[in-house]
Design a protein around this motif. Structure first.
Motif, PDB file in Angstrom:
ATOM      1  N   SER A   2       0.833  -1.199   0.000  1.00 45.33           N
ATOM      2  CA  SER A   2       0.000   0.000   0.000  1.00 45.33           C
ATOM      3  C   SER A   2       0.868   1.249   0.000  1.00 45.33           C
ATOM      4  N   VAL A   3       0.269   2.364  -0.425  1.00 48.06           N
ATOM      5  CA  VAL A   3       0.965   3.639  -0.501  1.00 48.06           C
ATOM      6  C   VAL A   3       1.419   4.084   0.884  1.00 48.06           C
ATOM      7  N   LEU A   6       4.862   3.052   1.910  1.00 50.05           N
ATOM      8  CA  LEU A   6       5.984   3.587   1.152  1.00 50.05           C
ATOM      9  C   LEU A   6       6.366   4.961   1.682  1.00 50.05           C
ATOM     10  N   SER A   7       7.671   5.264   1.680  1.00 51.81           N
ATOM     11  CA  SER A   7       8.098   6.617   2.004  1.00 51.81           C
ATOM     12  C   SER A   7       7.768   7.508   0.813  1.00 51.81           C
ATOM     13  N   SER A   8       7.803   8.810   1.017  1.00 54.43           N
ATOM     14  CA  SER A   8       7.514   9.744  -0.074  1.00 54.43           C
ATOM     15  C   SER A   8       8.471   9.530  -1.234  1.00 54.43           C
ATOM     16  N   GLN A  10      10.114   6.777  -2.024  1.00 55.23           N
ATOM     17  CA  GLN A  10       9.792   5.512  -2.690  1.00 55.23           C
ATOM     18  C   GLN A  10       8.548   5.647  -3.559  1.00 55.23           C
ATOM     19  N   TYR A  11       7.568   6.416  -3.071  1.00 52.66           N
ATOM     20  CA  TYR A  11       6.349   6.605  -3.840  1.00 52.66           C
ATOM     21  C   TYR A  11       6.627   7.385  -5.124  1.00 52.66           C
ATOM     22  N   ARG A  14       8.199   5.107  -7.542  1.00 48.82           N
ATOM     23  CA  ARG A  14       7.191   4.243  -8.168  1.00 48.82           C
ATOM     24  C   ARG A  14       6.407   5.026  -9.226  1.00 48.82           C
ATOM     25  N   LEU A  15       6.018   6.265  -8.897  1.00 51.28           N
ATOM     26  CA  LEU A  15       5.329   7.103  -9.883  1.00 51.28           C
ATOM     27  C   LEU A  15       6.214   7.290 -11.118  1.00 51.28           C
ATOM     28  N   LEU A  55       0.924  13.120  -1.269  1.00 51.75           N
ATOM     29  CA  LEU A  55       1.166  12.001  -2.176  1.00 51.75           C
ATOM     30  C   LEU A  55       0.483  10.729  -1.694  1.00 51.75           C
ATOM     31  N   ALA A  56       0.375  10.575  -0.394  1.00 48.27           N
ATOM     32  CA  ALA A  56      -0.211   9.352   0.156  1.00 48.27           C
ATOM     33  C   ALA A  56      -1.689   9.209  -0.223  1.00 48.27           C
ATOM     34  N   PRO A  61      -2.764   9.658 -10.402  1.00 47.11           N
ATOM     35  CA  PRO A  61      -1.403  10.152 -10.592  1.00 47.11           C
ATOM     36  C   PRO A  61      -1.194  10.867 -11.934  1.00 47.11           C
TER      37      PRO A  61
END
Length: 170
Positions: A2-3, A6-8, A10-11, A14-15, A55-56, A61
């Motif tokens: 899940s989001v 993830l740290s910002s 890492q997110y 991924r984006l 972001l969470a 996106p």
């Protein structure tokens, strides 16, 4: 995963992996240049890294990325327009007066800061300031054109001058 887990950073990674190719294509269609598209796509993700708030909870996106990228495209076009106008004016000058590339860059950055400051002014304030400074019109003539009192024009000019002073102090 899940989001939330993830740290910002890492997110954003991924984006980037999920949407960078799409964003590059989206920008390439608008700019007509793969190099500029790649630069602005990178700038879009850098903006995300600098401001990870929210972001969470991001649900769309591509919509979010295209909104950020659109703002960057507008800034890119504005910068090109200002730079082109400056270079056109510079071309009309004798070559002996031509500034160095470093001086040109400082001048273009200053012109962009002035342009941004003018865009932040209310429309009548901006118009009064430009009519006075560029066209050399008197306050009485400006008042007639804007359908306001001469006293209001003085207030507009004071507001514009204050913004100019704040810009000069930056």
């Amino acid at each position: 995963m899940s989001v939330v887990q993830l740290s910002s950073q890492q997110y954003v990674q991924r984006l980037y992996s999920d949407h960078n190719a799409w964003l590059n294509g989206w920008l390439r269609q608008r700019l007509g240049c793969a190099h500029n598209a790649a630069d602005l796509a990178q700038d879009t993700f850098v903006r995300l890294l600098k401001s990870p708030d929210g972001l969470a909870t991001l649900r769309q996106p591509r919509a979010y990325l295209s909104t950020i990228a659109h703002g960057l495209v507008v800034n890119f076009w504005r910068r090109q327009s200002v730079e082109r106008a400056y270079l056109d004016a510079l071309a009309a000058q004798p070559e002996a007066l031509a500034p160095s590339p470093e001086e040109r860059e400082v001048i273009v950055e200053t012109l962009l800061a002035i342009d941004a400051m003018l865009l932040r002014l209310p429309s009548k304030v901006r118009e009064a300031f430009l009519l006075s400074q560029l066209d050399g019109l008197t306050y009485a003539v400006i008042a007639q054109r804007l359908a306001v009192s001469e006293r209001m024009v003085k207030k507009y000019m004071a507001q514009a001058m204050l913004h100019c002073l704040m810009l000069a102090q930056q």
